[in-house]
Design a protein around this motif. Sequence first.
Motif, PDB file in Angstrom:
ATOM      1  N   GLN A   1       0.852  -1.189   0.000  1.00 20.35           N
ATOM      2  CA  GLN A   1       0.000   0.000   0.000  1.00 20.35           C
ATOM      3  C   GLN A   1       0.892   1.245   0.000  1.00 20.35           C
ATOM      4  O   GLN A   1       1.984   1.258   0.605  1.00 20.35           O
ATOM      5  CB  GLN A   1      -0.889   0.011   1.241  1.00 20.35           C
ATOM      6  CG  GLN A   1      -1.980  -1.058   1.234  1.00 20.35           C
ATOM      7  CD  GLN A   1      -3.033  -0.818   0.153  1.00 20.35           C
ATOM      8  OE1 GLN A   1      -3.354   0.314  -0.179  1.00 20.35           O
ATOM      9  NE2 GLN A   1      -3.570  -1.900  -0.387  1.00 20.35           N
ATOM     10  N   GLU A   2       0.421   2.251  -0.675  1.00 18.41           N
ATOM     11  CA  GLU A   2       1.165   3.519  -0.691  1.00 18.41           C
ATOM     12  C   GLU A   2       1.472   3.965   0.735  1.00 18.41           C
ATOM     13  O   GLU A   2       0.609   3.934   1.613  1.00 18.41           O
ATOM     14  CB  GLU A   2       0.343   4.582  -1.417  1.00 18.41           C
ATOM     15  CG  GLU A   2       1.037   5.920  -1.545  1.00 18.41           C
ATOM     16  CD  GLU A   2       0.207   6.930  -2.325  1.00 18.41           C
ATOM     17  OE1 GLU A   2      -0.902   6.568  -2.770  1.00 18.41           O
ATOM     18  OE2 GLU A   2       0.688   8.073  -2.505  1.00 18.41           O
TER      19      GLU A   2
ATOM     20  N   GLN B   1       5.628   5.223  -2.974  1.00 15.53           N
ATOM     21  CA  GLN B   1       4.742   6.071  -3.769  1.00 15.53           C
ATOM     22  C   GLN B   1       4.398   5.336  -5.063  1.00 15.53           C
ATOM     23  O   GLN B   1       5.140   4.439  -5.478  1.00 15.53           O
ATOM     24  CB  GLN B   1       5.456   7.394  -4.070  1.00 15.53           C
ATOM     25  CG  GLN B   1       5.839   8.153  -2.818  1.00 15.53           C
ATOM     26  CD  GLN B   1       6.766   9.325  -3.083  1.00 15.53           C
ATOM     27  OE1 GLN B   1       7.097   9.634  -4.227  1.00 15.53           O
ATOM     28  NE2 GLN B   1       7.203   9.988  -2.026  1.00 15.53           N
ATOM     29  N   PRO B   2       3.314   5.686  -5.714  1.00 18.47           N
ATOM     30  CA  PRO B   2       2.947   4.987  -6.958  1.00 18.47           C
ATOM     31  C   PRO B   2       4.071   4.976  -7.992  1.00 18.47           C
ATOM     32  O   PRO B   2       4.221   3.985  -8.726  1.00 18.47           O
ATOM     33  CB  PRO B   2       1.733   5.779  -7.445  1.00 18.47           C
ATOM     34  CG  PRO B   2       1.108   6.301  -6.193  1.00 18.47           C
ATOM     35  CD  PRO B   2       2.272   6.632  -5.283  1.00 18.47           C
TER      36      PRO B   2
ATOM     37  N   SER C   1       6.484   2.029  -8.459  1.00 20.62           N
ATOM     38  CA  SER C   1       6.072   0.810  -9.158  1.00 20.62           C
ATOM     39  C   SER C   1       6.989   0.585 -10.360  1.00 20.62           C
ATOM     40  O   SER C   1       7.125   1.457 -11.224  1.00 20.62           O
ATOM     41  CB  SER C   1       4.626   0.913  -9.615  1.00 20.62           C
ATOM     42  OG  SER C   1       3.754   0.980  -8.499  1.00 20.62           O
TER      43      SER C   1
ATOM     44  N   ALA D   1      -2.395   2.606  -4.662  1.00 15.15           N
ATOM     45  CA  ALA D   1      -2.829   3.906  -4.133  1.00 15.15           C
ATOM     46  C   ALA D   1      -4.046   3.769  -3.235  1.00 15.15           C
ATOM     47  O   ALA D   1      -4.787   2.785  -3.330  1.00 15.15           O
ATOM     48  CB  ALA D   1      -3.131   4.850  -5.285  1.00 15.15           C
TER      49      ALA D   1
END
Lengths: 112, 110
Positions: free
Chosen positions: A14-15, A81-82, A85, A112
């Motif tokens: 999870q972020e 953070q996204p 990825s 996110a």
Amino acid sequence: GENVEQHPSTLSVQEGDSAVIKCTYSDSASNYFPWYKQELGKRPQLIIDIRSNVGEKKDQRIAVTLNKTAKHFSLHITETQPEDSAVYFCAARTSGTYKYIFGTGTRLKVLA
Amino acid sequence: DADVTQTPRNRITKTGKRIMLECSQTKGHDRMYWYRQDPGLGLRLIYYSFDVKDINKGEISDGYSVSRQAQAKFSLSLESAIPNQTALYFCATSDPRTQYFGPGTRLLVL
């Protein structure tokens, strides 16, 4: 022969959580350990590295640790953070050569 | 990194055809490498060269050959392409610290 094992192959977090990727190398003469990030459709790019005379190295949200005795090294990403990825590769380079052996990669997904 | 370039970027060929992938660099590095990337297998070393007169086989050199025409150029050839050579191919150079990758060549062998 020389080998680098990398785990896990996929990792979803999870972020805001932390992510840890682990590698083990076989050649005790390895003395340099880079980590590469490969975004979708792009080339691998160096994000952090560590040499065998150092146990830990940090650069903002990423850190790498090395345990020479166990022949383990790990990548730690905090506050994910996204844009983190991507696929991450570890590698090991043997002292006296410039031959790199890569792990099989970890696909990190930050939700996110 | 525009200092390491690869041509072509994409290529479709047929089984049995000869194909050459080219790599050029303006970094002035002596060390150059060819890797292939397959899903779940990471980056596997095909050949590497530490100077114009020094060429070495990597983990998976069977079915491939290379030529180091100059310090700046390192070409990979598939003498008779087969479908399991379908992959993403990366060229890289190295300085004393680390490696720098080209943009990759996506090869499809039908």
